[in-house]
Design an enzyme around this catalytic site. Structure first.
Site, PDB file in Angstrom:
ATOM      1  N   LYS A  20      68.935  46.554  63.478  1.00 40.47           N
ATOM      2  CA  LYS A  20      69.897  46.211  64.544  1.00 40.47           C
ATOM      3  C   LYS A  20      69.271  45.664  64.808  1.00 40.47           C
ATOM      4  O   LYS A  20      69.026  44.354  65.317  1.00 40.47           O
ATOM      5  CB  LYS A  20      70.494  47.282  64.185  1.00 40.47           C
ATOM      6  CG  LYS A  20      70.596  48.498  63.606  1.00 40.47           C
ATOM      7  CD  LYS A  20      71.858  47.996  62.114  1.00 40.47           C
ATOM      8  CE  LYS A  20      71.562  49.008  60.269  1.00 40.47           C
ATOM      9  NZ  LYS A  20      71.604  50.498  60.945  1.00 40.47           N
TER      10      LYS A  20
ATOM     11  N   TYR B 106      75.559  58.546  61.398  1.00 38.68           N
ATOM     12  CA  TYR B 106      74.995  57.454  59.755  1.00 38.68           C
ATOM     13  C   TYR B 106      75.016  58.117  58.342  1.00 38.68           C
ATOM     14  O   TYR B 106      74.559  58.681  58.336  1.00 38.68           O
ATOM     15  CB  TYR B 106      73.297  57.254  60.582  1.00 38.68           C
ATOM     16  CG  TYR B 106      73.233  55.617  59.357  1.00 38.68           C
ATOM     17  CD1 TYR B 106      74.117  55.209  59.411  1.00 38.68           C
ATOM     18  CD2 TYR B 106      72.564  56.184  58.013  1.00 38.68           C
ATOM     19  CE1 TYR B 106      74.006  53.498  58.257  1.00 38.68           C
ATOM     20  CE2 TYR B 106      71.823  54.388  57.537  1.00 38.68           C
ATOM     21  CZ  TYR B 106      72.796  53.662  57.578  1.00 38.68           C
ATOM     22  OH  TYR B 106      72.703  51.963  56.839  1.00 38.68           O
TER      23      TYR B 106
ATOM     24  N   ARG C  31      47.470  49.394  54.393  1.00 39.86           N
ATOM     25  CA  ARG C  31      49.444  50.040  54.655  1.00 39.86           C
ATOM     26  C   ARG C  31      48.804  51.140  55.915  1.00 39.86           C
ATOM     27  O   ARG C  31      49.304  51.565  56.261  1.00 39.86           O
ATOM     28  CB  ARG C  31      49.326  51.261  53.062  1.00 39.86           C
ATOM     29  CG  ARG C  31      49.752  51.999  53.466  1.00 39.86           C
ATOM     30  CD  ARG C  31      50.062  52.679  52.333  1.00 39.86           C
ATOM     31  NE  ARG C  31      49.098  52.845  50.732  1.00 39.86           N
ATOM     32  CZ  ARG C  31      47.716  53.479  50.874  1.00 39.86           C
ATOM     33  NH1 ARG C  31      47.718  53.906  51.778  1.00 39.86           N
ATOM     34  NH2 ARG C  31      47.259  52.977  49.591  1.00 39.86           N
TER      35      ARG C  31
ATOM     36  N   ASP D  69      68.417  59.155  67.192  1.00 40.46           N
ATOM     37  CA  ASP D  69      68.408  58.228  66.364  1.00 40.46           C
ATOM     38  C   ASP D  69      68.853  56.940  67.531  1.00 40.46           C
ATOM     39  O   ASP D  69      70.032  56.843  67.774  1.00 40.46           O
ATOM     40  CB  ASP D  69      69.813  57.858  64.954  1.00 40.46           C
ATOM     41  CG  ASP D  69      69.518  56.582  65.076  1.00 40.46           C
ATOM     42  OD1 ASP D  69      69.156  55.812  65.258  1.00 40.46           O
ATOM     43  OD2 ASP D  69      69.952  56.601  63.639  1.00 40.46           O
TER      44      ASP D  69
HETATM   45  C1  LIG Z   1      71.598  51.063  60.011  1.00 43.40           C
HETATM   46  C2  LIG Z   1      70.832  52.475  60.964  1.00 43.40           C
HETATM   47  C3  LIG Z   1      70.122  53.629  60.005  1.00 43.40           C
HETATM   48  C4  LIG Z   1      68.971  53.311  59.077  1.00 43.40           C
HETATM   49  O1  LIG Z   1      68.031  51.902  59.073  1.00 43.40           O
HETATM   50  P1  LIG Z   1      67.777  50.440  57.573  1.00 43.40           P
HETATM   51  O2  LIG Z   1      67.028  49.664  58.730  1.00 43.40           O
HETATM   52  O3  LIG Z   1      69.160  50.398  56.599  1.00 43.40           O
HETATM   53  O4  LIG Z   1      67.038  52.264  57.073  1.00 43.40           O
HETATM   54  C5  LIG Z   1      70.511  55.029  60.401  1.00 43.40           C
HETATM   55  N1  LIG Z   1      70.389  55.192  62.170  1.00 43.40           N
HETATM   56  C6  LIG Z   1      71.393  54.166  61.990  1.00 43.40           C
HETATM   57  C7  LIG Z   1      72.369  54.614  63.648  1.00 43.40           C
HETATM   58  C8  LIG Z   1      71.951  52.826  61.215  1.00 43.40           C
HETATM   59  O5  LIG Z   1      72.919  52.353  62.266  1.00 43.40           O
END
Ligand SMILES: *Cc1c(COP(=O)(O)O)cnc(C)c1O
Length: 395
Positions: free
Chosen positions: A208, A111, A59, A183
């Site tokens: 993604k 998001y 962890r 982000d």
């Molecule tokens: C998918 C996404 C998230 C969240 O990520 P997860 O891996 O699904 O927890 C946060 N910000 C953006 C812009 C996203 O597309």
């Protein structure tokens, strides 16, 4: 190049195409194995109590995760990287830095999961959030309060692909002694490096484009600030939302091809956006690579290309638009984005269904809006698929 076992990345002036393959991943000294092994392991032998060789418990740290963290840090031109179990776990970790009574300025189109953790989790812990139009620097500035500690933003945004001026936004945050976190999931470090533009923290959903193959869920935080990185490491260990070695391995596998994948995503998305713009049944196309896009100039300055996400409004009802996304055969009707395969979805009844209709329309998300995550298939097949799907639904 990074044997420090702490996910840090040393200055490396090789290009991103080279670093994506090699950074953080030297061949194993003992065996010569090229690829980072999947260290499926929870605990580590100590030579004497407290005397270990860099790892005690997975962890806290795991060698596969360390290589991933060093690789991601290098891609973002960051000194430090930390990987998490999901993008949401990364976002949660940034919020862990704050205290009850603190205020956050953020975008009115962040998001959905980000909006949810802000309003449904952290408002209960007495954090306060202001949601503003991030394309308007004056609106950002006037949202700041005495107690504002964090500016959180995305660019391009989801699903309207609005562009926020990162340099301008970071400057405002710093004038108010607040942190600026970006982000960078939609752009990826191949197209945009927010730390170079003044941001303090970059957050990713590795789920993604960085993973790139729709087969893992993961997150990451990158920074040049050693103290912030230490806090992120503290929360990795204290909260425990860390990725396992198998997920870490798959993301390392994914980042090796990030540059070539992104080139094709961008090329296909640009061609599809231009084709849609000329289509008689399409009212409006949202793609920052189009000159008609209001954020085109800023995007051209702060990004190296315009990404793989395209949204468009049809001259159609909610139901007809639903038929279009159900009719596609190459594009799969699904939420999420950033994989090699093309996905399509309708935000109103799917990803953005939680927003009341009136509020949604006011934010510019029409009933007939369709969002596509353009994959790396042949662009002619993608265009032919959209054409048949639109024709079958609207004629
Ligand atoms: C998918 C996404 C998230 C969240 O990520 P997860 O891996 O699904 O927890 C946060 N910000 C953006 C812009 C996203 O597309």
């Amino acid at each position: 190049m990074t044997d420090e076992h702490d996910g840090s990345s040393e200055p490396d002036d090789r290009r991103i195409e080279t670093r994506s393959i090699h950074a953080g991943q030297d061949p194993d000294e003992e065996t010569g194995a090229l690829m980072t092994p999947i260290h499926a392991n929870s605990t580590y032998e100590q030579d004497a109590p407290g005397e270990h060789r860099g790892y005690e418990y997975s962890r806290t740290g795991n060698p596969t995760r360390t290589d991933l963290e060093a690789n991601l840090a290098s891609l973002e031109n960051a000194e430090y990287g930390r990987a998490f179990a999901s993008g949401m776990a990364s976002i949660n970790t940034v919020l862990n830095l704050l205290e009850a009574g603190d205020h956050v300025v953020t975008g009115n189109d962040v998001y959905g999961g980000t909006h949810r953790i802000f309003t449904q989790v952290y408002e209960d812990y007495d954090l306060e959030f202001s949601f503003v139009d991030m394309t308007d620097l004056e609106a950002i500035e006037s949202a700041f309060q005495e107690n504002t500690e964090l500016l959180w933003l995305e660019t391009p945004t989801n699903p309207l692909l609005s562009i926020v001026d990162i340099e301008g936004a970071a400057e405002i945050a710093h004038e108010h002694d607040a942190l600026c976190a970006i982000d960078n999931t939609f752009a990826t470090p191949y197209l945009q490096r927010p730390l170079d533009l003044g941001a303090d923290i970059v957050s990713h959903s590795l789920t993604k484009y960085l993973g790139g193959h729709s087969d893992i869920v993961g997150g990451a935080l990158l920074t040049n600030d050693e103290e912030l990185d230490e806090e992120f490491g503290f929360y990795q260990n204290a909260v425990g939302a860390t990725p396992g070695p198998f997920e870490s391995f798959l993301v390392l596998r994914g980042t090796k091809t990030l540059p070539v994948r992104m080139d094709r995503h961008c090329e296909n998305a640009q061609a599809i956006a231009e084709w849609l713009e000329d289509h008689p049944d399409v009212d409006r196309v949202y793609y920052p690579g189009l000159e008609s896009h209001p954020g085109h100039e800023i995007a051209a300055e702060q990004m190296d290309d315009f990404g793989g996400m395209v949204s468009f409004e049809l001259d159609a009802t909610m139901e007809e638009a639903g038929e279009v996304v159900s009719n596609t055969e190459v594009f799969t009707l699904a939420e999420s984005l950033g994989g090699v395969e093309s996905l399509i979805e309708q935000p109103a009844p799917m990803t953005h269904a939680a927003i009341p209709r009136e509020e949604r329309i006011e934010a510019g998300l029409e009933d007939s809006l369709i969002r596509a995550s353009v994959g790396i298939e042949h662009v002619d097949d993608l265009i032919a698929d959209l054409e048949q799907a639109i024709d079958a639904a609207l004629e």
